[in-house]
Scaffold this active site. Sequence first.
Site, PDB file in Angstrom:
ATOM      1  N   ASP A 179       0.809  -1.221   0.000  1.00 36.02           N
ATOM      2  CA  ASP A 179       0.000   0.000   0.000  1.00 36.02           C
ATOM      3  C   ASP A 179       0.845   1.275   0.000  1.00 36.02           C
ATOM      4  O   ASP A 179       2.027   1.258   0.323  1.00 36.02           O
ATOM      5  CB  ASP A 179      -0.893   0.025   1.247  1.00 36.02           C
ATOM      6  CG  ASP A 179      -2.007  -1.003   1.183  1.00 36.02           C
ATOM      7  OD1 ASP A 179      -2.010  -1.845   0.273  1.00 36.02           O
ATOM      8  OD2 ASP A 179      -2.878  -0.953   2.071  1.00 36.02           O
ATOM      9  N   HIS A 221       3.716  -2.458   3.093  1.00 33.71           N
ATOM     10  CA  HIS A 221       3.748  -1.091   2.561  1.00 33.71           C
ATOM     11  C   HIS A 221       4.946  -0.886   1.654  1.00 33.71           C
ATOM     12  O   HIS A 221       6.077  -1.208   2.023  1.00 33.71           O
ATOM     13  CB  HIS A 221       3.709  -0.072   3.701  1.00 33.71           C
ATOM     14  CG  HIS A 221       2.396  -0.089   4.430  1.00 33.71           C
ATOM     15  ND1 HIS A 221       2.105  -1.034   5.385  1.00 33.71           N
ATOM     16  CD2 HIS A 221       1.280   0.655   4.285  1.00 33.71           C
ATOM     17  CE1 HIS A 221       0.861  -0.852   5.806  1.00 33.71           C
ATOM     18  NE2 HIS A 221       0.329   0.165   5.165  1.00 33.71           N
TER      19      HIS A 221
HETATM   20 ZN    ZN Z   1      -2.520   2.925   3.448  1.00 36.48          ZN
END
Ligand code: ZN
Length: 285
Positions: free
Chosen positions: A44, A194
């Site tokens: 993400d 991430h």
């Molecule tokens: Zn996020």
Amino acid sequence: MLLVIWVLFTASAVRGHPYLGQSATTPQVYDACVNPNDIALTFDDGPYIYLRDISAQFTAAGAKATFFMNGNNWGCIYDRVADVQYAYAAGHMIGSHTWSHADLSNRTPEQIQDAMFRMEEALSRILGIKPAFMRPPYGSYDNNIQSIAAGRGQSLALWDWDTGDADGNTTTQSEGVYSSVVNSNASNALILEHETKDTTNSTLVPFALKLFQDNGYKLVTMAECLGVNPYQAVGVNQTPSTAWTCDGTPGPGKVCGGSIACETGTPVFSSTTSSGPTAAPTPSP
Ligand SMILES: [Zn+2]
Ligand SMILES: *[C@@H]1O[C@H](CO)[C@@H](O)[C@H](O)[C@H]1NC(C)=O
Ligand SMILES: *[C@@H]1O[C@H](CO)[C@@H](O)[C@H](O)[C@H]1NC(C)=O
Ligand SMILES: *[C@@H]1O[C@H](CO)[C@@H](O)[C@H](O)[C@H]1NC(C)=O
């Protein structure tokens, strides 16, 4: 009695195996893979400086990754057009993480639409795709967000394992999450990480690729582990223009309103299938 059955069915549809009794193309909330032996690693908050290298590591391992991208979070997506096209061209899945990573719960419908529209517009321009998945920032969603996403043809993408890589976990702790997947003999896993963390690129990605492949898992996109399409439509990317900018758009964590008008429509999409003269526009009533 009927109500109880309906509530149980609805609850399980959201929490567990949402494909039960539903068409794969109906927008819904996914928080787990479906196909056995599949692991979907989802990254993400990019595009950021590690996108190209994470993408290349997966490609070199014969694996696929999924990236849920923002437009204006760790920089502006229009400054990373080539990197986004590179990851997409390698067959990795690109989904929406909304424009500015604002928590969308308790926002107005116009603000939710705007956060989705601007990201769809960027993906339409840069890649020529309409995403079929939106990961709500912070995994935070309510009925309003879910129904607006459904109206825009998008399922909500959650996860069932969280490495905590951007939440204060050390790399050793995050590696422990991957090891738990294997040690629990999980049939499949949909894992959150991430794209914006140095150690995720340098340490967690090589660790996860080796661990899961050594243990006989297949590393696939989120759509593949669900057996559904990653995109509502695939067309062609557009020609860059001065409109490709983050200036005048909601900044990181911000939403439209005030001096920034909310965009609630559907972005221009260039289809590959159009040929011959364009049909005359329908006159307005
Ligand atoms: Zn996020
Ligand atoms: C952090 O790591 C621990 C141990 O590996 C794990 O149990 C936890 O779920 C991880 N995530 C967060 C957000 O702390
Ligand atoms: C792991 O799970 C599979 C089915 O998902 C099962 O056939 C196998 O026996 C399990 N192995 C262990 C060690 O529990
Ligand atoms: C990402 O990790 C790879 C593998 O460790 C490394 O070669 C590369 O330099 C890293 N990229 C960045 C931008 O730090």
